[in-house]
Scaffold this motif. Structure first.
Motif, PDB file in Angstrom:
ATOM      1  N   THR A 107      -5.693  -4.416   4.600  1.00  0.00           N
ATOM      2  CA  THR A 107      -6.067  -3.887   3.286  1.00  0.00           C
ATOM      3  C   THR A 107      -6.058  -2.367   3.362  1.00  0.00           C
ATOM      4  N   THR A 108      -5.338  -1.717   2.466  1.00  0.00           N
ATOM      5  CA  THR A 108      -5.265  -0.257   2.479  1.00  0.00           C
ATOM      6  C   THR A 108      -6.613   0.345   2.107  1.00  0.00           C
ATOM      7  N   GLY A 109      -6.958   1.430   2.791  1.00  0.00           N
ATOM      8  CA  GLY A 109      -8.221   2.109   2.566  1.00  0.00           C
ATOM      9  C   GLY A 109      -8.111   3.201   1.517  1.00  0.00           C
ATOM     10  N   PRO A 110      -9.083   4.123   1.492  1.00  0.00           N
ATOM     11  CA  PRO A 110      -9.075   5.188   0.480  1.00  0.00           C
ATOM     12  C   PRO A 110      -7.820   6.047   0.509  1.00  0.00           C
ATOM     13  N   LYS A 111      -7.186   6.184   1.666  1.00  0.00           N
ATOM     14  CA  LYS A 111      -5.971   6.988   1.762  1.00  0.00           C
ATOM     15  C   LYS A 111      -4.703   6.198   1.451  1.00  0.00           C
ATOM     16  N   GLY A 112      -4.857   4.908   1.122  1.00  0.00           N
ATOM     17  CA  GLY A 112      -3.697   4.096   0.773  1.00  0.00           C
ATOM     18  C   GLY A 112      -2.917   3.576   1.966  1.00  0.00           C
ATOM     19  N   THR A 113      -3.525   3.591   3.182  1.00  0.00           N
ATOM     20  CA  THR A 113      -2.851   3.105   4.384  1.00  0.00           C
ATOM     21  C   THR A 113      -3.784   2.194   5.175  1.00  0.00           C
TER      22      THR A 113
END
Length: 347
Positions: free
Chosen positions: A175-181
Motif C-alpha cells: 500500500t503506497t504511503g504519504p509519498k505515493g510509494t
C-alpha cells in the motif's frame, strides 16, 4: 627355659623338620590380594572403541543446479568445532571420523550472489553410518518499489493497495504511503520469474485500475512497478430553480352574473370584468400611436409646425370628455333606479 615368640615357631619347626626329616607341618592358606593383576589391566585397555560416523552434504539451488563454494561449519554438542569446509565443483562436502552424537550444521556462505543462506540444523551421527543431507539455498528476493500515479499529471498518489503474485498465488501486498510509494521483498523461484500485479484499492477520488499488469524479476534484482489511476468523474449537482419574485400586478375581479338596470327599468347585461389595467393600457394614446396617426412629412417639403397636431389633440380630449359624461349619467341612472325598485317592493 626361655620360650620363643609364637610368630617364630613355624620357622623353627621347619628347620627341625629339615634336620630330623620326621616332623612335618603345613602352614594355613593366606587370603588373595584385592589388587588387579597385570593381565586384568591389559584386558581393559584393549577394549575396542565404537565405530565412527560421518556427514555428507550436497548443495543445490531451487532450479536443481549444483552450487560450489558454499561454506559450512560443524559443531558438536558442547559447541566446539568438529569440522569446516566448502563444497566442491559437484556441490559436495564430507565431514568424516565423527563420534556418534548430535551435531549442529551452520552455513556461513552460499558462494553465490544470487542465493541466500539456509537456517542452522541438527544432524545425528550414528556409529558406522553416514548422515546424508541435501541443502537447497533459496534465491535472494527481488526488491520491489511500487508507485501509484495520476494518469494525467503523473502526481504520486497515497492509499493505493495492490497484490503481487505468480500463477494463482498472491505473494506480496503493498500500500503506497504519504509519498505515493511502497517497498517490499518479493520471493523468486528462478533466475527470471514472471509476476502479475492487480490493484485492489484505488486512491481516494480515483477510479480503480481493473486490468492486471505483468512484469519479470530476478534474484536480488531491483524492480519498479507503477500503476496509474484516473480521477473519478463528478456530475455537478443541479441547482434549485429560483422561485419567481414578481407577483402579477393585475387583481382580477370576480365577475357577477346579476344584470344591471337602466333608468327605464329594463335589465342590461353586466359589464365584463376587465381587472385593473396595466400602465400600458391607459386611455391616453401612446407616443407610438401618435406617431402612427400623424401624417409623415413628405420628402423635400418643409417641416411642419406643432399646430398641425392640434385637431387631433382636441378630438382626443372631446372623446375623453364624452366618456366621462356618459359614466356620470349611468351612475345617476343607477342611483335613481334603486329607490324606485325599493318603492315597488314596499308597495
Amino acid at each position: 627355659m626361655r620360650i620363643s615368640p609364637a610368630r617364630r615357631l613355624p620357622a623353627a619347626v621347619a628347620v627341625a623338620a629339615a634336620v630330623t626329616g620326621t616332623l612335618t607341618w603345613t602352614p594355613a592358606a593366606s587370603a588373595q590380594s584385592a589388587e588387579p593383576t597385570h593381565s586384568a589391566f591389559t584386558a581393559l585397555t584393549e577394549t575396542p572403541a565404537p565405530d565412527a560416523g560421518s556427514v555428507a552434504i550436497i548443495k543445490k539451488d531451487p532450479a536443481g543446479g549444483l552450487l560450489a563454494g558454499a561454506s559450512f561449519l560443524l559443531m558438536d554438542a558442547t559447541g566446539h568445532e568438529a569440522g569446516r569446509g566448502k563444497t566442491d565443483a559437484q556441490g559436495k562436502l564430507t565431514f568424516p571420523d565423527l563420534a556418534p552424537g548430535v551435531y549442529r550444521l551452520k552455513e556461513t556462505g552460499s558462494g553465490s550472489p544470487l542465493h541466500d543462506l539456509v537456517a542452522d540444523q541438527d544432524v545425528i551421527v550414528t556409529p558406522g553410518a553416514t548422515a546424508r543431507l541435501t541443502i537447497v539455498d533459496p534465491f535472494k528476493p527481488a526488491q520491489v518499489l511500487l508507485k501509484a500515479k495520476d494518469d494525467k499529471t503523473g502526481k504520486l498518489l497515497p492509499g493505493s493497495t495492490v497484490n503481487i503474485g505468480s500463477g494463482k498465488e498472491t505473494l506480496l501486498t503493498l500500500t503506497t504511503g504519504p509519498k505515493g510509494t511502497a517497498t517490499g521483498e518479493l520471493p523468486v523461484t528462478s533466475r527470471k520469474t514472471e509476476f502479475w500485479v492487480k490493484q485492489v484499492k484505488a486512491p481516494e477520488g480515483y477510479d480503480l485500475y481493473k486490468p492486471s499488469k505483468t512484469f519479470t524479476a530476478g534474484p536480488g534484482a531491483p524492480v519498479t512497478v507503477t500503476v496509474t489511476n484516473a480521477k473519478t468523474a463528478t456530475t455537478p449537482k443541479p441547482t434549485p430553480t429560483e422561485k419567481p419574485t414578481e407577483q402579477p400586478t393585475g387583481t382580477p375581479s370576480t365577475p357577477t352574473d346579476q344584470p344591471t338596470h337602466d333608468a327605464s327599468g329594463e335589465s342590461q347585461p353586466a359589464p365584463t370584468a376587465t381587472g385593473t389595467p396595466d400602465a400600458d393600457s391607459s386611455l391616453a394614446p401612446s407616443a407610438d400611436a401618435t406617431d402612427t396617426a400623424s401624417p409623415k412629412t413628405p420628402e423635400g417639403s418643409l417641416a411642419h409646425t406643432g399646430t398641425d397636431a392640434n385637431p387631433w389633440i382636441l378630438g382626443g380630449a372631446g372623446l375623453l370628455l364624452a366618456a366621462g359624461t356618459g359614466a356620470v349619467v349611468a351612475a345617476r341612472r343607477r342611483t335613481t333606479s334603486e329607490p324606485e325598485q325599493d318603492d315597488e317592493k314596499t308597495n
